[in-house]
Design an enzyme around this catalytic site. Structure first.
Site, PDB file in Angstrom:
ATOM      1  N   GLU A 176       9.710  -4.146  -1.899  1.00  0.00           N
ATOM      2  CA  GLU A 176       9.764  -5.775  -1.688  1.00  0.00           C
ATOM      3  C   GLU A 176       9.014  -6.582  -2.583  1.00  0.00           C
ATOM      4  OE1 GLU A 176       8.289  -5.406   2.399  1.00  0.00           O
ATOM      5  OE2 GLU A 176      10.038  -4.103   3.004  1.00  0.00           O
ATOM      6  N   TYR A 233       2.420  -4.448   7.879  1.00  0.00           N
ATOM      7  CA  TYR A 233       2.721  -3.117   8.276  1.00  0.00           C
ATOM      8  C   TYR A 233       1.691  -2.360   8.721  1.00  0.00           C
ATOM      9  CZ  TYR A 233       6.857  -3.039   5.256  1.00  0.00           C
ATOM     10  OH  TYR A 233       8.021  -3.403   4.746  1.00  0.00           O
TER      11      TYR A 233
END
Length: 398
Positions: free
Chosen positions: A140, A98
């Site tokens: 996640e 990310y």
């Protein structure tokens, strides 16, 4: 929740960002792959990059998330992001990635919008990004923990036990763990990712619904070969069509996916078209094994009976349920489909109970039409769930 200082900034700049988001995401992927070409080779779907679908899906998800922060600040984003988080988990995405996305996405924003990106604007949209990213990371992490795949270690070798030709363009593969252990449980409606090494050395990944019984100790996937036409030929489906045989070992992820059958006794609608029948088969196997008495309406549309994968199995599963009805539509019914209707599925013509929960899977035009029919019949939008094979362009158009 956005901070008080960021809300007016995002509200004021959302139209400009939204108008340019397609250009921003296209430039983002260019920058990302220039920096890390292995991501295009071994992680991202090259077909979806070539036809622009992944760019549209990313743009749609960012715009939808920002809009939600403004219009529903009290709501948690989990429902919006569940589908994305399951797809990321099936690919083995990790939190550090990310940061890489943030680097190139904001470089693209600055390049496209130029002087409009003041420090105040950059800080507000940085907040939007990390709210979305951290929500996904949390989801996640939970998916990995549930799957026993800590840190994104989702991949395992699976041996092909059996290959069965279902139609001229689709086949099923029965899989077991290469070490002989049980394949492991999954929830009816979930999918796995399959990674294959292509002739150019790329390791491409695609998702396939688990189409068999959830408690069989083995997994079954059904693959439809994607022919070149309006878009590129399916790289992974073509490779599997040519090379997947009994005894071969595939690299497969743990099961993921948010289109899962809930417990309860309320009426269900399972509506599919084409290869979208696969998650519905898993749900029907589960219902039949549980001996459910809940009302189940099964709708399937296809080009012809010969193109309908698992046609006999679908009929057999419906017959095994005491309160289930099967409705078939074929564009070309022929003479071997007694009781099937000609043309496209017409859910609006069916007798539907008022407290229905619907599950849809198939091409986007099919799902949009069915959803529209259901909403027109008074079914709440919250009771209509769907699975998209590939980038979620439904979300992108929302």
């Amino acid at each position: 929740m956005l901070s008080e200082q960021s809300v007016p900034v995002v509200r004021a700049t959302l139209p400009a960002v939204g108008a340019a988001i397609g250009e921003i995401t296209e430039l983002f992927y260019t920058k990302l792959f220039d920096d890390r070409p292995e991501l295009l080779r071994d992680l991202f779907n090259r077909g979806n990059q070539a036809n622009g679908e992944q760019q549209k899906a990313l743009a749609g998800s960012i715009a939808a998330f920002a809009t939600m922060l403004l219009e529903h600040p009290e709501a948690r984003p989990d429902a919006l992001l569940a589908r994305i988080s399951h797809k990321h988990a099936s690919l083995g995405i990790t939190p550090d990635q990310y940061k890489l996305v943030h680097q190139h996405l904001f470089a693209a924003i600055v390049e496209v919008l130029g002087d409009a990106v003041t420090p105040e604007v950059a800080a507000a949209w940085d907040e939007v990004y990390w709210l979305m990213a951290n929500a996904l990371i949390a989801l996640e992490t939970g998916h990995y923990r549930e799957a026993g795949a800590a840190g994104g270690g989702t991949w395992r070798p699976m041996e092909i036990v059996e290959r069965r030709e279902e139609t001229p363009e689709s086949f099923s593969l029965v899989l077991r763990r290469a070490d002989g252990a049980p394949a492991g449980p999954f929830r009816p409606g979930q999918y796995v990712s399959v990674q294959v090494e292509l002739p150019d050395g790329a390791r491409q990944i695609r998702q396939y619904s688990l189409s068999g019984a959830p408690d069989a100790g083995q997994w079954r996937i059904t693959v439809k070969r994607v022919r070149g036409g309006a878009g590129p030929e399916g790289e992974v489906s073509s490779w599997l069509h040519a090379h997947a045989r009994a005894g071969e070992v595939l690299t497969v992820s743990a099961p993921f996916g948010d289109l899962v059958l809930p417990e309860g006794d309320g009426p269900l609608l399972l509506a599919s078209a084409g290869i979208g029948v696969t998650p519905m088969l898993s749900m029907l196997h589960h219902l039949a094994a549980a001996g459910t008495g809940r009302p189940v309406i099964v709708v399937h549309a296809d080009r012809s009976p010969a193109d309908h994968a698992h046609r006999e199995e679908l009929s057999r599963l419906v017959r095994a349920l005491p309160d289930a009805r099967l409705h078939l539509w074929y564009e070309e019914p022929g003479d071997d489909a007694p009781g099937a209707a000609r043309g496209r599925a017409d859910v609006a013509s069916l007798d539907l109970p008022g407290d229905l929960t619907a599950y849809l899977c198939g091409p986007l035009p099919f799902m949009r039409a069915v959803r529209g029919d259901l909403l027109g019949r008074g079914v709440p939008a919250s009771a209509v769930h769907y699975e998209v094979f590939g980038p979620d362009l439904w979300l992108a158009a929302a």
